[in-house]
Design a protein around this motif. Sequence first.
Motif, PDB file in Angstrom:
ATOM      1  N   PHE A  45      -5.674   8.674   4.587  1.00 23.64           N
ATOM      2  CA  PHE A  45      -6.050   7.263   4.492  1.00 23.64           C
ATOM      3  C   PHE A  45      -4.854   6.374   4.811  1.00 23.64           C
ATOM      4  CE2 PHE A  45      -6.452   3.294   2.123  1.00 23.64           C
ATOM      5  CZ  PHE A  45      -7.728   2.869   2.461  1.00 23.64           C
ATOM      6  N   MET A  46      -3.677   6.723   4.292  1.00 20.97           N
ATOM      7  CA  MET A  46      -2.473   5.933   4.558  1.00 20.97           C
ATOM      8  C   MET A  46      -2.089   5.994   6.034  1.00 20.97           C
ATOM      9  SD  MET A  46      -1.758   4.386   1.811  1.00 20.97           S
ATOM     10  CE  MET A  46      -0.196   3.721   2.327  1.00 20.97           C
ATOM     11  N   VAL A  47      -2.235   7.148   6.650  1.00 20.86           N
ATOM     12  CA  VAL A  47      -1.933   7.279   8.073  1.00 20.86           C
ATOM     13  C   VAL A  47      -2.875   6.389   8.882  1.00 20.86           C
ATOM     14  CG1 VAL A  47      -2.011   8.863  10.047  1.00 20.86           C
ATOM     15  CG2 VAL A  47      -0.876   9.563   7.931  1.00 20.86           C
ATOM     16  N   LEU A  48      -4.168   6.484   8.619  1.00 15.25           N
ATOM     17  CA  LEU A  48      -5.144   5.677   9.357  1.00 15.25           C
ATOM     18  C   LEU A  48      -4.923   4.187   9.102  1.00 15.25           C
ATOM     19  CD1 LEU A  48      -8.386   7.808   8.829  1.00 15.25           C
ATOM     20  CD2 LEU A  48      -6.885   7.763  10.839  1.00 15.25           C
ATOM     21  N   SER A  49      -4.655   3.816   7.859  1.00 12.42           N
ATOM     22  CA  SER A  49      -4.408   2.407   7.518  1.00 12.42           C
ATOM     23  C   SER A  49      -3.168   1.871   8.218  1.00 12.42           C
ATOM     24  CB  SER A  49      -4.224   2.238   6.000  1.00 12.42           C
ATOM     25  OG  SER A  49      -5.390   2.566   5.315  1.00 12.42           O
ATOM     26  N   THR A  50      -2.132   2.675   8.274  1.00 13.21           N
ATOM     27  CA  THR A  50      -0.891   2.266   8.930  1.00 13.21           C
ATOM     28  C   THR A  50      -1.124   2.070  10.422  1.00 13.21           C
ATOM     29  OG1 THR A  50       0.421   3.378   7.247  1.00 13.21           O
ATOM     30  CG2 THR A  50       1.520   2.885   9.331  1.00 13.21           C
ATOM     31  N   LEU A  51      -1.870   2.973  11.033  1.00 11.91           N
ATOM     32  CA  LEU A  51      -2.189   2.818  12.454  1.00 11.91           C
ATOM     33  C   LEU A  51      -3.035   1.573  12.691  1.00 11.91           C
ATOM     34  CD1 LEU A  51      -2.919   6.507  13.456  1.00 11.91           C
ATOM     35  CD2 LEU A  51      -1.003   5.081  14.239  1.00 11.91           C
ATOM     36  N   ASP A 151      14.381   1.663   0.017  1.00 12.19           N
ATOM     37  CA  ASP A 151      14.075   1.645   1.448  1.00 12.19           C
ATOM     38  C   ASP A 151      14.748   0.448   2.108  1.00 12.19           C
ATOM     39  OD1 ASP A 151      12.911   2.283   3.914  1.00 12.19           O
ATOM     40  OD2 ASP A 151      11.100   1.138   3.458  1.00 12.19           O
ATOM     41  N   PRO A 152      16.103   0.436   2.144  1.00 15.40           N
ATOM     42  CA  PRO A 152      16.797  -0.733   2.681  1.00 15.40           C
ATOM     43  C   PRO A 152      16.527  -0.998   4.163  1.00 15.40           C
ATOM     44  CG  PRO A 152      18.350   1.044   2.262  1.00 15.40           C
ATOM     45  CD  PRO A 152      17.019   1.474   1.697  1.00 15.40           C
ATOM     46  N   GLN A 153      16.139   0.043   4.911  1.00 12.16           N
ATOM     47  CA  GLN A 153      15.828  -0.158   6.328  1.00 12.16           C
ATOM     48  C   GLN A 153      14.384  -0.633   6.534  1.00 12.16           C
ATOM     49  OE1 GLN A 153      17.225   3.024   5.397  1.00 12.16           O
ATOM     50  NE2 GLN A 153      19.251   2.161   5.732  1.00 12.16           N
ATOM     51  N   GLN A 154      13.643  -0.781   5.460  1.00  9.20           N
ATOM     52  CA  GLN A 154      12.245  -1.229   5.501  1.00  9.20           C
ATOM     53  C   GLN A 154      11.417  -0.368   6.449  1.00  9.20           C
ATOM     54  OE1 GLN A 154      12.537  -5.430   6.376  1.00  9.20           O
ATOM     55  NE2 GLN A 154      13.049  -5.900   4.263  1.00  9.20           N
ATOM     56  N   ARG A 155      11.527   0.951   6.258  1.00 14.13           N
ATOM     57  CA  ARG A 155      10.803   1.905   7.100  1.00 14.13           C
ATOM     58  C   ARG A 155       9.344   2.016   6.688  1.00 14.13           C
ATOM     59  NH1 ARG A 155      12.199   6.860   5.759  1.00 14.13           N
ATOM     60  NH2 ARG A 155      12.812   6.038   3.761  1.00 14.13           N
ATOM     61  N   VAL A 156       9.058   1.975   5.399  1.00 14.43           N
ATOM     62  CA  VAL A 156       7.697   2.209   4.917  1.00 14.43           C
ATOM     63  C   VAL A 156       6.885   0.925   4.905  1.00 14.43           C
ATOM     64  CG1 VAL A 156       8.380   4.192   3.518  1.00 14.43           C
ATOM     65  CG2 VAL A 156       8.272   1.933   2.465  1.00 14.43           C
ATOM     66  N   GLY A 157       5.587   1.095   4.900  1.00 13.28           N
ATOM     67  CA  GLY A 157       4.714  -0.057   4.762  1.00 13.28           C
ATOM     68  C   GLY A 157       4.111  -0.514   6.062  1.00 13.28           C
ATOM     69  N   PHE A 158       3.709  -1.755   6.071  1.00 12.60           N
ATOM     70  CA  PHE A 158       2.904  -2.282   7.164  1.00 12.60           C
ATOM     71  C   PHE A 158       3.616  -3.389   7.937  1.00 12.60           C
ATOM     72  CE2 PHE A 158      -0.168  -0.749   4.019  1.00 12.60           C
ATOM     73  CZ  PHE A 158      -0.810   0.201   4.791  1.00 12.60           C
ATOM     74  N   GLY A 159       4.880  -3.199   8.225  1.00 17.00           N
ATOM     75  CA  GLY A 159       5.601  -4.190   9.008  1.00 17.00           C
ATOM     76  C   GLY A 159       5.095  -4.236  10.437  1.00 17.00           C
TER      77      GLY A 159
END
Length: 165
Positions: A45-51, A151-159
């Motif tokens: 679900f997270m993979v599909l949501s991120t895409l 996560d200082p590089q802000q890798r995770v999430g929906f940027g």
Amino acid sequence: MAYQVPRMDELQSRAWLALVWTAELLPAALDAQLQADSDMTHFEFMVLSTLQQAKGAALRSTDLAAAVNSTMPRLSRVIGKLAERGLVERRGTEGDARVKIVHLTTAGRRELVRAVPRHIARVKELVIDRLTSDELEGVTAALEPLVERLDPQQRVGFGERAASG
């Protein structure tokens, strides 16, 4: 008396254990709901949501792995399963076939749209509706700085991410 973490006072121990047990128990509860209702794991679900949130509904596999906090081998296995079900496609880029772009398919978007209402209802039931607005503000104020620290590089999430290549 409840267990107290060594080298922490009672409040520190309670806060730490509440955070740890939430981090352990919540994913399993969300996974169970998604598997029962939508035949997908929480990670899928997270993979599909991120895409879906990505520009063009596509990301380089390395960027997708970072966005969902995954190793490449784990993501590759999951992408393979999602591709077999027709929910995503893997494509090489022009000039470098080693770079893979993962695209959300129409079928993947459809499955995600079907999964969202029950999933959000479960999230609200387990977490959101259990807290007052003030408590939600407190949780947000407490956890956002931790996410920034971890996560200082802000890798995770929906940027805003674009499939490059």
